[in-house]
Design a protein around this motif. Structure first.
Motif, PDB file in Angstrom:
ATOM      1  N   TRP A  44     -10.505  -1.777  -6.139  1.00 55.45           N
ATOM      2  CA  TRP A  44      -9.723  -0.715  -5.478  1.00 55.45           C
ATOM      3  C   TRP A  44     -10.643   0.348  -4.876  1.00 55.45           C
ATOM      4  N   ASP A  45     -11.673   0.740  -5.620  1.00 59.13           N
ATOM      5  CA  ASP A  45     -12.601   1.748  -5.105  1.00 59.13           C
ATOM      6  C   ASP A  45     -13.332   1.251  -3.861  1.00 59.13           C
ATOM      7  N   ILE A  46     -13.791   0.017  -3.931  1.00 57.98           N
ATOM      8  CA  ILE A  46     -14.507  -0.552  -2.782  1.00 57.98           C
ATOM      9  C   ILE A  46     -13.575  -0.672  -1.578  1.00 57.98           C
ATOM     10  N   PHE A  47     -12.359  -1.086  -1.861  1.00 62.02           N
ATOM     11  CA  PHE A  47     -11.360  -1.183  -0.784  1.00 62.02           C
ATOM     12  C   PHE A  47     -11.154   0.180  -0.108  1.00 62.02           C
ATOM     13  N   LYS A  48     -10.956   1.227  -0.928  1.00 60.34           N
ATOM     14  CA  LYS A  48     -10.682   2.557  -0.357  1.00 60.34           C
ATOM     15  C   LYS A  48     -11.850   3.040   0.509  1.00 60.34           C
ATOM     16  N   ASN A  49     -13.062   2.757   0.051  1.00 57.70           N
ATOM     17  CA  ASN A  49     -14.243   3.134   0.829  1.00 57.70           C
ATOM     18  C   ASN A  49     -14.288   2.449   2.186  1.00 57.70           C
ATOM     19  N   GLN A  50     -14.015   1.146   2.168  1.00 53.90           N
ATOM     20  CA  GLN A  50     -14.063   0.403   3.435  1.00 53.90           C
ATOM     21  C   GLN A  50     -12.943   0.849   4.370  1.00 53.90           C
ATOM     22  N   LEU A  51     -11.805   1.137   3.773  1.00 57.80           N
ATOM     23  CA  LEU A  51     -10.666   1.612   4.554  1.00 57.80           C
ATOM     24  C   LEU A  51     -11.033   2.931   5.258  1.00 57.80           C
ATOM     25  N   LYS A  52     -11.700   3.778   4.514  1.00 55.95           N
ATOM     26  CA  LYS A  52     -12.157   5.070   5.040  1.00 55.95           C
ATOM     27  C   LYS A  52     -13.095   4.850   6.232  1.00 55.95           C
ATOM     28  N   GLY A  53     -13.943   3.819   6.103  1.00 53.03           N
ATOM     29  CA  GLY A  53     -14.857   3.483   7.191  1.00 53.03           C
ATOM     30  C   GLY A  53     -14.122   3.171   8.495  1.00 53.03           C
ATOM     31  N   PHE A  54     -12.884   2.667   8.385  1.00 52.78           N
ATOM     32  CA  PHE A  54     -12.077   2.401   9.585  1.00 52.78           C
ATOM     33  C   PHE A  54     -11.213   3.609   9.956  1.00 52.78           C
ATOM     34  N   GLY A  55     -11.354   4.684   9.164  1.00 51.60           N
ATOM     35  CA  GLY A  55     -10.620   5.905   9.485  1.00 51.60           C
ATOM     36  C   GLY A  55      -9.231   5.995   8.864  1.00 51.60           C
ATOM     37  N   TYR A  56      -8.987   5.220   7.803  1.00 52.33           N
ATOM     38  CA  TYR A  56      -7.653   5.243   7.199  1.00 52.33           C
ATOM     39  C   TYR A  56      -7.709   5.559   5.709  1.00 52.33           C
ATOM     40  N   LEU A  57      -6.577   6.008   5.212  1.00 50.13           N
ATOM     41  CA  LEU A  57      -6.372   6.226   3.777  1.00 50.13           C
ATOM     42  C   LEU A  57      -5.310   5.230   3.305  1.00 50.13           C
ATOM     43  N   PRO A  58      -5.252   4.942   1.995  1.00 51.84           N
ATOM     44  CA  PRO A  58      -4.227   4.005   1.519  1.00 51.84           C
ATOM     45  C   PRO A  58      -2.810   4.389   1.980  1.00 51.84           C
ATOM     46  N   GLU A  59      -2.524   5.698   2.040  1.00 50.34           N
ATOM     47  CA  GLU A  59      -1.162   6.094   2.426  1.00 50.34           C
ATOM     48  C   GLU A  59      -0.854   5.838   3.907  1.00 50.34           C
ATOM     49  N   ASP A  60      -1.891   5.522   4.681  1.00 47.33           N
ATOM     50  CA  ASP A  60      -1.643   5.184   6.089  1.00 47.33           C
ATOM     51  C   ASP A  60      -1.091   3.763   6.257  1.00 47.33           C
ATOM     52  N   ILE A  61      -1.278   2.944   5.243  1.00 46.12           N
ATOM     53  CA  ILE A  61      -0.833   1.546   5.364  1.00 46.12           C
ATOM     54  C   ILE A  61       0.688   1.495   5.262  1.00 46.12           C
ATOM     55  N   GLU A  62       1.290   0.925   6.289  1.00 49.32           N
ATOM     56  CA  GLU A  62       2.756   0.973   6.368  1.00 49.32           C
ATOM     57  C   GLU A  62       3.413  -0.230   5.735  1.00 49.32           C
ATOM     58  N   GLN A  63       2.725  -1.348   5.727  1.00 52.61           N
ATOM     59  CA  GLN A  63       3.302  -2.527   5.078  1.00 52.61           C
ATOM     60  C   GLN A  63       2.199  -3.485   4.633  1.00 52.61           C
ATOM     61  N   VAL A  64       2.531  -4.279   3.613  1.00 47.06           N
ATOM     62  CA  VAL A  64       1.596  -5.292   3.112  1.00 47.06           C
ATOM     63  C   VAL A  64       2.219  -6.659   3.369  1.00 47.06           C
ATOM     64  N   ILE A  65       1.396  -7.583   3.837  1.00 43.48           N
ATOM     65  CA  ILE A  65       1.869  -8.945   4.108  1.00 43.48           C
ATOM     66  C   ILE A  65       0.967  -9.902   3.346  1.00 43.48           C
ATOM     67  N   LEU A  66       1.560 -10.794   2.568  1.00 47.44           N
ATOM     68  CA  LEU A  66       0.764 -11.668   1.688  1.00 47.44           C
ATOM     69  C   LEU A  66       0.665 -13.077   2.261  1.00 47.44           C
ATOM     70  N   THR A  67      -0.540 -13.661   2.175  1.00 41.07           N
ATOM     71  CA  THR A  67      -0.673 -15.073   2.553  1.00 41.07           C
ATOM     72  C   THR A  67      -0.212 -15.981   1.414  1.00 41.07           C
ATOM     73  N   HIS A  68      -0.431 -15.568   0.160  1.00 40.34           N
ATOM     74  CA  HIS A  68       0.051 -16.364  -0.982  1.00 40.34           C
ATOM     75  C   HIS A  68      -0.051 -15.548  -2.264  1.00 40.34           C
ATOM     76  N   HIS A  69       0.425 -16.127  -3.352  1.00 47.65           N
ATOM     77  CA  HIS A  69       0.651 -15.337  -4.565  1.00 47.65           C
ATOM     78  C   HIS A  69      -0.562 -15.245  -5.492  1.00 47.65           C
ATOM     79  N   HIS A  70      -1.680 -15.883  -5.179  1.00 47.30           N
ATOM     80  CA  HIS A  70      -2.809 -15.879  -6.121  1.00 47.30           C
ATOM     81  C   HIS A  70      -3.312 -14.445  -6.357  1.00 47.30           C
ATOM     82  N   PRO A  71      -3.820 -14.219  -7.598  1.00 48.05           N
ATOM     83  CA  PRO A  71      -4.127 -12.841  -7.999  1.00 48.05           C
ATOM     84  C   PRO A  71      -5.176 -12.147  -7.129  1.00 48.05           C
TER      85      PRO A  71
END
Ligand code: ZN
Length: 319
Positions: A44-71
């Motif tokens: 999660w921390d690494i994800f948030k950092n990379q997201l920041k690199g693209f100029g976004y915060l987690p709350e900017d994500i409007e929807q999640v789309i899954l390719t499959h159910h694996h963890p």
């Protein structure tokens, strides 16, 4: 001017042997996250950092789309304030919900299957694999189901292709404008994904045959004009048609090897697995069984083996 959507890749560590997993941001009118990493704080921390690199915060994500159910693809689903929801194939739902009846049936299915496969009682690896899935997988609720021919909500250029095999919930997403494919784990550049055994949708239905489903879902991509493939693991790649042909041939060669084993002597699934994976079958029983039974299902589908039931287990005989 044609407005193309922007696709951004992020790479997140997982506790699994497969290593890193990629998730993708798709920015059109809506900002969507394709797949959601694995449920560890480090990821999660690494994800948030990379997201920041693209100029976004987690709350900017409007929807999640899954390719499959694996963890390693669902971990963060509950960490967003998704105004537009969470989407995927409906088979993701019981995993995300931790549906108790579903999980009980899942264990039941494998208990019976292990008897059918002739596996000694001391192996309980399906329970461990279930625990691993639950520990690192996302918890939540799909708010919308996706299926063949749908387009991604908010992204009309992206078409949904059902690609079961590696997982029965698996979807791939194709953008005909720029010829790109979000492939999840359906087709990877560097490895052939394992078509994993799963229970049928309803208990009374016959056991699914994931390798056969996977083969069909690979062939299904051949007519599409695909330039770049953005997968869940490994590099972005081109030339998917060639890779698909090679994968199919390689699998047929593996099946041939299994056929030769059976010509020596009829075998159960467990006995075949031991012969094919003498050093790995104990530590990775679930994976090696899925691989082996896939080859046996394939041989059955082309009429090269006969199946009979002896005592508790099925025995495969070469024709
Ligand atoms: Zn997967």
């Amino acid at each position: 001017m044609i407005k193309t959507e922007k696709l951004m890749q992020m790479t997140i560590p997982t506790p699994y042997p497969v290593g890193d997993v990629h998730v993708y941001l798709v920015k059109g009118d809506t900002l969507s996250l394709i797949d959601a990493g694995v449920r560890t704080d480090e990821a999660w921390d690494i994800f948030k950092n990379q997201l920041k690199g693209f100029g976004y915060l987690p709350e900017d994500i409007e929807q999640v789309i899954l390719t499959h159910h694996h963890p390693d693809h669902t971990g963060f689903v509950d960490r967003f304030d998704c105004a537009h929801g969470i989407y995927g194939h409906k088979r993701n739902q019981p995993w995300l919900r931790r549906d108790e009846t579903f999980l009980e049936n899942y264990l039941h299915f494998f208990q019976q299957l292990y008897r059918d496969f002739g596996i000694p009682n001391e192996f309980k690896s399906f329970q461990y694999s279930l625990k691993g899935t639950l520990k690192y997988g996302g918890i939540g609720e799909l708010t919308g189901f996706l299926q063949e021919h749908d387009t991604l909500p908010g992204h009309p250029d992206w078409q949904v292709i059902e690609t079961p095999g590696h997982a029965r919930s698996h979807l791939s997403f194709y953008n005909g404008k720029d010829k790109s494919l979000l492939a999840g784990d359906h087709v990877l550049a560097h490895i052939s994904p394992n078509p994993l055994l799963e229970p049928p949708d309803e208990q009374h239905l016959p056991r699914p045959k994931p390798l056969l489903e996977h083969r069909e879902a690979l062939k299904k991509l051949l007519p599409y004009e695909i330039d770049a493939v953005y997968a869940g693991h490994g590099p972005i790649f081109h030339g998917v048609q060639d890779i698909i042909h090679k994968r199919l041939q390689k699998q047929e060669a593996r099946a041939d090897k299994v056929y030769h084993l059976l010509q020596d002597k009829p075998l159960t699934v467990y006995e075949t697995t031991k012969k094919l994976f003498p050093t790995k079958y104990q530590s990775q029983l679930g994976l090696t069984l899925s691989e082996t039974v896939g080859q046996l299902d394939y041989l059955e589908s082309i009429g090269k083996v006969n199946i009979s039931k002896e005592e508790d287990a099925y025995v495969y005989t070469a024709n």
